[in-house]
Scaffold this active site. Structure first.
Site, PDB file in Angstrom:
ATOM      1  N   PHE A  88      24.336 -24.443  50.331  1.00  0.00           N
ATOM      2  CA  PHE A  88      25.079 -24.328  51.584  1.00  0.00           C
ATOM      3  C   PHE A  88      24.259 -24.975  52.701  1.00  0.00           C
ATOM      4  O   PHE A  88      23.962 -24.375  53.717  1.00  0.00           O
ATOM      5  CB  PHE A  88      25.363 -22.835  51.874  1.00  0.00           C
ATOM      6  CG  PHE A  88      26.554 -22.608  52.766  1.00  0.00           C
ATOM      7  CD1 PHE A  88      27.774 -23.221  52.507  1.00  0.00           C
ATOM      8  CD2 PHE A  88      26.463 -21.754  53.861  1.00  0.00           C
ATOM      9  CE1 PHE A  88      28.870 -22.998  53.327  1.00  0.00           C
ATOM     10  CE2 PHE A  88      27.552 -21.521  54.681  1.00  0.00           C
ATOM     11  CZ  PHE A  88      28.764 -22.150  54.412  1.00  0.00           C
TER      12      PHE A  88
ATOM     13  N   LYS B 104      22.404 -35.714  42.054  1.00  0.00           N
ATOM     14  CA  LYS B 104      22.038 -36.763  41.082  1.00  0.00           C
ATOM     15  C   LYS B 104      21.049 -36.278  40.022  1.00  0.00           C
ATOM     16  O   LYS B 104      20.988 -36.824  38.923  1.00  0.00           O
ATOM     17  CB  LYS B 104      21.355 -37.936  41.798  1.00  0.00           C
ATOM     18  CG  LYS B 104      22.225 -38.734  42.704  1.00  0.00           C
ATOM     19  CD  LYS B 104      21.387 -39.516  43.706  1.00  0.00           C
ATOM     20  CE  LYS B 104      20.876 -38.615  44.779  1.00  0.00           C
ATOM     21  NZ  LYS B 104      20.451 -39.166  46.020  1.00  0.00           N
TER      22      LYS B 104
ATOM     23  N   VAL C 103      27.043 -40.944  43.820  1.00  0.00           N
ATOM     24  CA  VAL C 103      26.772 -42.359  44.107  1.00  0.00           C
ATOM     25  C   VAL C 103      27.658 -42.769  45.283  1.00  0.00           C
ATOM     26  O   VAL C 103      28.881 -42.661  45.199  1.00  0.00           O
ATOM     27  CB  VAL C 103      27.103 -43.258  42.884  1.00  0.00           C
ATOM     28  CG1 VAL C 103      26.842 -44.725  43.206  1.00  0.00           C
ATOM     29  CG2 VAL C 103      26.298 -42.826  41.660  1.00  0.00           C
TER      30      VAL C 103
ATOM     31  N   GLY D 137      27.853 -41.384  48.391  1.00  0.00           N
ATOM     32  CA  GLY D 137      28.297 -40.350  49.341  1.00  0.00           C
ATOM     33  C   GLY D 137      29.810 -40.243  49.343  1.00  0.00           C
ATOM     34  O   GLY D 137      30.419 -39.886  48.337  1.00  0.00           O
TER      35      GLY D 137
ATOM     36  N   GLY E  74      17.327 -39.091  59.779  1.00  0.00           N
ATOM     37  CA  GLY E  74      17.778 -38.218  58.689  1.00  0.00           C
ATOM     38  C   GLY E  74      18.283 -38.973  57.470  1.00  0.00           C
ATOM     39  O   GLY E  74      18.937 -38.404  56.610  1.00  0.00           O
TER      40      GLY E  74
ATOM     41  N   LYS F 138      20.971 -43.963  40.672  1.00  0.00           N
ATOM     42  CA  LYS F 138      22.400 -44.192  40.932  1.00  0.00           C
ATOM     43  C   LYS F 138      22.939 -45.309  40.029  1.00  0.00           C
ATOM     44  O   LYS F 138      24.090 -45.258  39.585  1.00  0.00           O
ATOM     45  CB  LYS F 138      22.611 -44.554  42.402  1.00  0.00           C
ATOM     46  CG  LYS F 138      22.395 -43.359  43.330  1.00  0.00           C
ATOM     47  CD  LYS F 138      22.395 -43.820  44.757  1.00  0.00           C
ATOM     48  CE  LYS F 138      22.203 -42.678  45.720  1.00  0.00           C
ATOM     49  NZ  LYS F 138      21.865 -43.157  47.065  1.00  0.00           N
TER      50      LYS F 138
ATOM     51  N   GLY G 219      25.750 -38.774  54.161  1.00  0.00           N
ATOM     52  CA  GLY G 219      26.296 -38.015  55.290  1.00  0.00           C
ATOM     53  C   GLY G 219      27.035 -36.794  54.776  1.00  0.00           C
ATOM     54  O   GLY G 219      27.714 -36.869  53.753  1.00  0.00           O
TER      55      GLY G 219
HETATM   56  N1  LIG Z   1      23.212 -35.203  52.532  1.00  0.00           N
HETATM   57  C1  LIG Z   1      23.792 -36.283  52.034  1.00  0.00           C
HETATM   58  O1  LIG Z   1      24.169 -37.198  52.774  1.00  0.00           O
HETATM   59  C2  LIG Z   1      24.038 -36.414  50.558  1.00  0.00           C
HETATM   60  C3  LIG Z   1      24.790 -37.495  50.061  1.00  0.00           C
HETATM   61  C4  LIG Z   1      25.033 -37.598  48.684  1.00  0.00           C
HETATM   62  C5  LIG Z   1      24.507 -36.648  47.828  1.00  0.00           C
HETATM   63  N2  LIG Z   1      23.756 -35.607  48.352  1.00  0.00           N
HETATM   64  C6  LIG Z   1      23.229 -34.615  47.427  1.00  0.00           C
HETATM   65  O2  LIG Z   1      23.828 -33.363  47.736  1.00  0.00           O
HETATM   66  C7  LIG Z   1      22.925 -32.289  47.450  1.00  0.00           C
HETATM   67  C8  LIG Z   1      22.803 -31.424  48.701  1.00  0.00           C
HETATM   68  O3  LIG Z   1      22.295 -32.205  49.755  1.00  0.00           O
HETATM   69  P1  LIG Z   1      22.129 -31.604  51.213  1.00  0.00           P
HETATM   70  O4  LIG Z   1      21.851 -32.769  52.104  1.00  0.00           O
HETATM   71  O5  LIG Z   1      23.245 -30.690  51.515  1.00  0.00           O
HETATM   72  O6  LIG Z   1      20.785 -30.754  51.039  1.00  0.00           O
HETATM   73  P2  LIG Z   1      20.280 -29.545  51.926  1.00  0.00           P
HETATM   74  O7  LIG Z   1      20.817 -29.650  53.303  1.00  0.00           O
HETATM   75  O8  LIG Z   1      18.822 -29.462  51.717  1.00  0.00           O
HETATM   76  O9  LIG Z   1      20.992 -28.275  51.260  1.00  0.00           O
HETATM   77  C9  LIG Z   1      20.629 -27.789  50.030  1.00  0.00           C
HETATM   78  C10 LIG Z   1      21.189 -26.380  49.869  1.00  0.00           C
HETATM   79  O10 LIG Z   1      20.797 -25.873  48.600  1.00  0.00           O
HETATM   80  C11 LIG Z   1      20.174 -24.601  48.772  1.00  0.00           C
HETATM   81  N3  LIG Z   1      19.139 -24.377  47.768  1.00  0.00           N
HETATM   82  C12 LIG Z   1      17.881 -24.872  47.713  1.00  0.00           C
HETATM   83  N4  LIG Z   1      17.230 -24.445  46.639  1.00  0.00           N
HETATM   84  C13 LIG Z   1      18.093 -23.643  45.987  1.00  0.00           C
HETATM   85  C14 LIG Z   1      18.001 -22.870  44.819  1.00  0.00           C
HETATM   86  N5  LIG Z   1      16.893 -22.837  44.063  1.00  0.00           N
HETATM   87  N6  LIG Z   1      19.071 -22.171  44.450  1.00  0.00           N
HETATM   88  C15 LIG Z   1      20.200 -22.192  45.198  1.00  0.00           C
HETATM   89  N7  LIG Z   1      20.355 -22.887  46.313  1.00  0.00           N
HETATM   90  C16 LIG Z   1      19.304 -23.602  46.706  1.00  0.00           C
HETATM   91  C17 LIG Z   1      19.573 -24.635  50.154  1.00  0.00           C
HETATM   92  O11 LIG Z   1      19.353 -23.316  50.617  1.00  0.00           O
HETATM   93  P3  LIG Z   1      18.819 -23.005  52.092  1.00  0.00           P
HETATM   94  O12 LIG Z   1      19.964 -23.330  53.009  1.00  0.00           O
HETATM   95  O13 LIG Z   1      18.526 -21.552  52.050  1.00  0.00           O
HETATM   96  O14 LIG Z   1      17.630 -23.877  52.284  1.00  0.00           O
HETATM   97  C18 LIG Z   1      20.664 -25.379  50.907  1.00  0.00           C
HETATM   98  O15 LIG Z   1      21.680 -24.477  51.271  1.00  0.00           O
HETATM   99  C19 LIG Z   1      21.622 -32.960  47.016  1.00  0.00           C
HETATM  100  O16 LIG Z   1      21.560 -32.945  45.619  1.00  0.00           O
HETATM  101  C20 LIG Z   1      21.738 -34.374  47.564  1.00  0.00           C
HETATM  102  O17 LIG Z   1      21.004 -35.316  46.813  1.00  0.00           O
HETATM  103  C21 LIG Z   1      23.524 -35.470  49.677  1.00  0.00           C
END
Ligand SMILES: NC(=O)c1ccc[n+]([C@@H]2O[C@H](COP(=O)([O-])OP(=O)(O)OC[C@H]3O[C@@H](n4cnc5c(N)ncnc54)[C@H](OP(=O)(O)O)[C@@H]3O)[C@@H](O)[C@H]2O)c1
Length: 356
Positions: A8, A125, A152, A154, A207, A225, A318
């Site tokens: 989340f 990924k 891959v 976003g 970011g 990817k 994003g």
């Molecule tokens: N952001 C992007 O633009 C983007 C794009 C494509 C793919 N992704 C992928 O999407 C995924 C999430 O990215 P994000 O940017 O949302 O990351 P993020 O903001 O760091 O959020 C990760 C979430 O996972 C939770 N978490 C961490 N460790 C955990 C565990 N052991 N068990 C359960 N929950 C856990 C975190 O908890 P807390 O809130 O308590 O820290 C946080 O709520 C990643 O795999 C990333 O590679 C992201």
């Protein structure tokens, strides 16, 4: 359709906001009424079999930094995989952090979901890069689906576009920019004449960069990817070790600016074809080439035997963008369950399908 949401953070919260914003459209256009019955972050769980109040969950996350609020200690202490198995839901939406070495915690979450007959939608990924075929096999074995278009590109539907290109044609190769951070760095050097380190700092501040930016600049993120894309589109049955990887770390701003003066540009290109195999490397391309995009974007060219090349361009990351991929996957799952496609579901809901 009942959903469990693991993760989340940026993406997970964006997904919750998107569900609320699209509620009416999902019901009217697709006949889909999703209900989130569980949310998990690193400190625990919030479970409500009648449907979690998403507004309250977002507020709690903002105010106290976690979803498992007061009076929910028993949920917080339960093991995630156990909770995923026990919760009555149809789909796990997995958006926890990517771990390229172990695939955890995403891998265990997905495994628990499959074993309890839940579909999985993910943008993570990590598990896909280390256990692509094992995860697909587990899903198949349990009669459920695995969807990962957000892993891959976003929100840019690179994988879906590639699948469409290959229908009725033969896909013979792919080349493209799969890492927005490297593209941002190269573009900033090109346009503002800053040093590599200054451009990298800019990427971190905006970011774009991974927590460990070496995953971006050494080409590893692009390679992962590329592996997911190549496997998904049946261009290769490769793993990360099969990719010849070199990143942009050694590139000087002098080199970038000299190439610019010649009317060309350096871009980190990931490619796969029968002749070359899987490669990630900096390549000099003409400025006019469709792949020569600027900023933190992605661009991929699909080379088809009969219909020629096609290019898709869009934002590669994003929160809100990636959340749209998760929702698109959800609609596809729902379509498969109903034996139709998302487009046909929309057509049928419009009333035209009934008249046809
Ligand atoms: N952001 C992007 O633009 C983007 C794009 C494509 C793919 N992704 C992928 O999407 C995924 C999430 O990215 P994000 O940017 O949302 O990351 P993020 O903001 O760091 O959020 C990760 C979430 O996972 C939770 N978490 C961490 N460790 C955990 C565990 N052991 N068990 C359960 N929950 C856990 C975190 O908890 P807390 O809130 O308590 O820290 C946080 O709520 C990643 O795999 C990333 O590679 C992201």
């Amino acid at each position: 359709m009942r959903l469990v949401l693991a993760g989340f953070g940026v993406v997970g919260q964006s997904f919750a906001r998107l569900l609320m914003a699209q509620e009416e459209d999902l019901a009217l256009t697709y006949g889909l009424v999703p209900q989130v019955v569980g949310i998990m972050d690193s400190s625990g769980w919030l479970i409500d079999e009648h449907g979690v109040d998403l507004k309250r969950a977002l507020k709690a996350k903002k105010e106290i930094g976690k979803v498992a609020g007061r009076g929910r200690k028993e949920e917080a202490s339960r093991k995630a995989a156990e909770v995923i198995r026990d919760v009555e839901a149809e789909v796990l939406v997995e958006a926890t952090p990517t771990n390229f070495k172990t695939g955890e915690p995403g891998f265990s979450h997905m495994k628990a979901a499959f074993e309890s007959k839940k579909h999985v939608v993910t943008c993570n990924k990590g598990p896909l890069s280390i256990a692509y075929y094992a995860l697909h096999e587990l899903a198949r074995h349990n009669g459920v689906q695995l969807r990962f278009s957000g892993a891959v590109g976003g929100g840019t539907p690179i994988l879906d576009f590639g699948k469409t290109c290959s229908m009725g044609d033969e896909l013979i190769g792919i080349r493209g920019i799969l890492n927005g951070t490297c593209n941002y760095i190269l573009t900033r050097i090109e346009q503002q004449g800053v040093s590599f380190d200054e451009a990298l700092e800019g990427a971190k501040k905006s970011g774009y960069a991974e927590t460990d930016p070496s995953l971006d600049i050494d080409g590893y993120d692009s390679a992962v990817k590329l592996v997911i894309t190549a496997n998904h589109l049946h261009l290769s049955k490769a793993g990360i070790r099969d990719v010849k990887v070199s990143g942009i770390r050694g590139i000087s701003s002098r080199e970038v600016l000299k190439t610019k003066k010649e009317g060309r540009a350096i871009r980190l290109i990931a490619s796969v074809s029968q002749e070359t195999g899987l490669v990630v490397e900096p390549v000099v391309i003409e400025r006019e080439h469709p792949l020569c995009i600027n900023g933190a974007n992605n661009a991929v060219e699909f080379e088809c035997r009969y219909s020629g090349p096609k290019v898709i361009i869009g934002k590669g990351a994003g929160g809100p963008e990636t959340a749209t991929s998760l929702l698109r996957d959800l609609l596809e799952i729902r379509g498969k369950i109903n034996g139709t496609t998302a487009a046909v579901q929309s057509y049928n809901m419009s009333g035209l399908g009934g008249q046809a």
